[in-house]
Design a protein around this motif. Structure first.
Motif, PDB file in Angstrom:
ATOM      1  N   ASP A   1      43.309  80.633  20.492  1.00  7.84           N
ATOM      2  CA  ASP A   1      44.538  81.399  20.312  1.00  7.84           C
ATOM      3  C   ASP A   1      45.754  80.558  20.697  1.00  7.84           C
ATOM      4  OD1 ASP A   1      46.134  83.643  19.731  1.00  7.84           O
ATOM      5  OD2 ASP A   1      45.935  84.450  21.761  1.00  7.84           O
ATOM      6  N   LEU A   2      45.676  79.874  21.821  1.00  8.91           N
ATOM      7  CA  LEU A   2      46.786  79.018  22.247  1.00  8.91           C
ATOM      8  C   LEU A   2      46.968  77.828  21.313  1.00  8.91           C
ATOM      9  CD1 LEU A   2      46.202  79.145  26.094  1.00  8.91           C
ATOM     10  CD2 LEU A   2      48.153  80.118  24.832  1.00  8.91           C
ATOM     11  N   GLU A   3      45.869  77.254  20.860  1.00 13.53           N
ATOM     12  CA  GLU A   3      45.940  76.135  19.903  1.00 13.53           C
ATOM     13  C   GLU A   3      46.695  76.559  18.658  1.00 13.53           C
ATOM     14  OE1 GLU A   3      45.701  72.584  18.030  1.00 13.53           O
ATOM     15  OE2 GLU A   3      44.979  72.893  20.054  1.00 13.53           O
ATOM     16  N   ASP A   4      46.355  77.704  18.116  1.00 18.78           N
ATOM     17  CA  ASP A   4      47.045  78.218  16.917  1.00 18.78           C
ATOM     18  C   ASP A   4      48.518  78.484  17.194  1.00 18.78           C
ATOM     19  OD1 ASP A   4      44.676  78.124  15.496  1.00 18.78           O
ATOM     20  OD2 ASP A   4      44.279  80.273  15.682  1.00 18.78           O
ATOM     21  N   ALA A   5      48.819  78.969  18.381  1.00 19.82           N
ATOM     22  CA  ALA A   5      50.192  79.360  18.710  1.00 19.82           C
ATOM     23  C   ALA A   5      51.107  78.178  18.978  1.00 19.82           C
ATOM     24  CB  ALA A   5      50.190  80.291  19.922  1.00 19.82           C
TER      25      ALA A   5
ATOM     26  N   HIS B   1      47.084  68.751  25.757  1.00 19.88           N
ATOM     27  CA  HIS B   1      47.613  69.079  24.434  1.00 19.88           C
ATOM     28  C   HIS B   1      48.919  68.319  24.166  1.00 19.88           C
ATOM     29  CE1 HIS B   1      48.872  71.295  20.923  1.00 19.88           C
ATOM     30  NE2 HIS B   1      47.649  71.825  20.889  1.00 19.88           N
ATOM     31  N   PRO B   2      49.029  67.656  23.008  1.00 22.88           N
ATOM     32  CA  PRO B   2      50.231  66.871  22.707  1.00 22.88           C
ATOM     33  C   PRO B   2      51.507  67.710  22.556  1.00 22.88           C
ATOM     34  CG  PRO B   2      48.795  66.987  20.782  1.00 22.88           C
ATOM     35  CD  PRO B   2      48.045  67.604  21.927  1.00 22.88           C
ATOM     36  N   GLU B   3      51.383  69.011  22.347  1.00 22.14           N
ATOM     37  CA  GLU B   3      52.562  69.861  22.187  1.00 22.14           C
ATOM     38  C   GLU B   3      53.014  70.521  23.496  1.00 22.14           C
ATOM     39  OE1 GLU B   3      54.450  70.113  19.414  1.00 22.14           O
ATOM     40  OE2 GLU B   3      53.112  68.595  18.576  1.00 22.14           O
ATOM     41  N   VAL B   4      52.393  70.122  24.599  1.00 17.57           N
ATOM     42  CA  VAL B   4      52.752  70.683  25.903  1.00 17.57           C
ATOM     43  C   VAL B   4      53.315  69.575  26.786  1.00 17.57           C
ATOM     44  CG1 VAL B   4      51.870  71.839  27.982  1.00 17.57           C
ATOM     45  CG2 VAL B   4      51.011  72.498  25.716  1.00 17.57           C
TER      46      VAL B   4
ATOM     47  N   TYR C   1      59.297  80.461  22.185  1.00 14.52           N
ATOM     48  CA  TYR C   1      59.445  81.708  21.424  1.00 14.52           C
ATOM     49  C   TYR C   1      58.438  81.780  20.278  1.00 14.52           C
ATOM     50  CZ  TYR C   1      63.831  82.866  23.827  1.00 14.52           C
ATOM     51  OH  TYR C   1      64.784  83.193  24.755  1.00 14.52           O
ATOM     52  N   ALA C   2      58.253  80.663  19.577  1.00 17.98           N
ATOM     53  CA  ALA C   2      57.300  80.645  18.463  1.00 17.98           C
ATOM     54  C   ALA C   2      55.882  80.918  18.964  1.00 17.98           C
ATOM     55  CB  ALA C   2      57.367  79.301  17.732  1.00 17.98           C
ATOM     56  N   ALA C   3      55.516  80.311  20.083  1.00 17.82           N
ATOM     57  CA  ALA C   3      54.173  80.531  20.638  1.00 17.82           C
ATOM     58  C   ALA C   3      53.991  81.980  21.061  1.00 17.82           C
ATOM     59  CB  ALA C   3      53.937  79.596  21.823  1.00 17.82           C
ATOM     60  N   MET C   4      55.012  82.539  21.686  1.00 21.39           N
ATOM     61  CA  MET C   4      54.895  83.925  22.142  1.00 21.39           C
ATOM     62  C   MET C   4      54.739  84.898  20.975  1.00 21.39           C
ATOM     63  SD  MET C   4      57.411  84.190  25.443  1.00 21.39           S
ATOM     64  CE  MET C   4      58.834  83.495  24.634  1.00 21.39           C
ATOM     65  N   LYS C   5      55.344  84.578  19.860  1.00 22.78           N
ATOM     66  CA  LYS C   5      55.221  85.443  18.677  1.00 22.78           C
ATOM     67  C   LYS C   5      53.872  85.254  17.975  1.00 22.78           C
ATOM     68  CE  LYS C   5      60.131  85.586  17.659  1.00 22.78           C
ATOM     69  NZ  LYS C   5      61.190  85.152  16.730  1.00 22.78           N
ATOM     70  N   SER C   6      53.219  84.110  18.211  1.00 21.94           N
ATOM     71  CA  SER C   6      52.012  83.767  17.466  1.00 21.94           C
ATOM     72  C   SER C   6      50.703  84.135  18.149  1.00 21.94           C
ATOM     73  CB  SER C   6      51.997  82.263  17.179  1.00 21.94           C
ATOM     74  OG  SER C   6      53.098  81.919  16.371  1.00 21.94           O
TER      75      SER C   6
END
Length: 131
Positions: free
Chosen positions: A123-127, A18-21, A60-65
């Protein structure tokens, strides 16, 4: 355990590409430095750690999403859980010592459960994806 292991590897592979990781720590991945050791192979069914791009704010954003992963310190059930070590399991360790050991504010720990792997990945993709 078979479902847990299959899901964990599928999620780890997804996150690794994933490019965001920034980084994924999971002994079951060929890129993990200890993959060839017997100890790492035994640990492959356990948790994984990841650093999202954007560090603390992204974590933090991922954990909330997330919707399927539950934010929790307990990592012993069949449901998928997400932990933020810096503010949960390692909160009592002074920041400087934590960070020297790689436990930064941007680090998240996943315990992948037995839910449908495609649902967990979605779920992780969306977050973690921007926007």
């Amino acid at each position: 355990m078979r479902q847990h292991e299959e899901n964990a590897l599928a999620v780890a592979r997804f996150l690794e590409d994933h490019p965001e990781v920034d980084r994924v720590y999971y002994p079951g991945l060929p890129t993990h430095p200890s993959t060839s050791s017997p100890r790492a192979r035994c640990a492959a069914s356990r948790d994984g750690l990841l650093h999202p791009q954007g560090g603390t704010e992204a974590a933090y954003a991922a954990m909330k999403s997330v919707k399927l992963f539950h934010l929790a310190e307990s990592l012993g059930g069949v449901e998928s859980l997400l932990t933020h070590p810096a503010t949960m399991t390692h909160a009592a360790i002074p920041r400087e010592q934590r960070e020297a050991r790689g436990v930064t504010d941007g680090l998240m720990r996943l315990s992948v459960g037995i839910e449908d792997a495609d649902d967990l990945i979605a779920d992780l993709e969306d977050a973690i994806s921007p926007g």
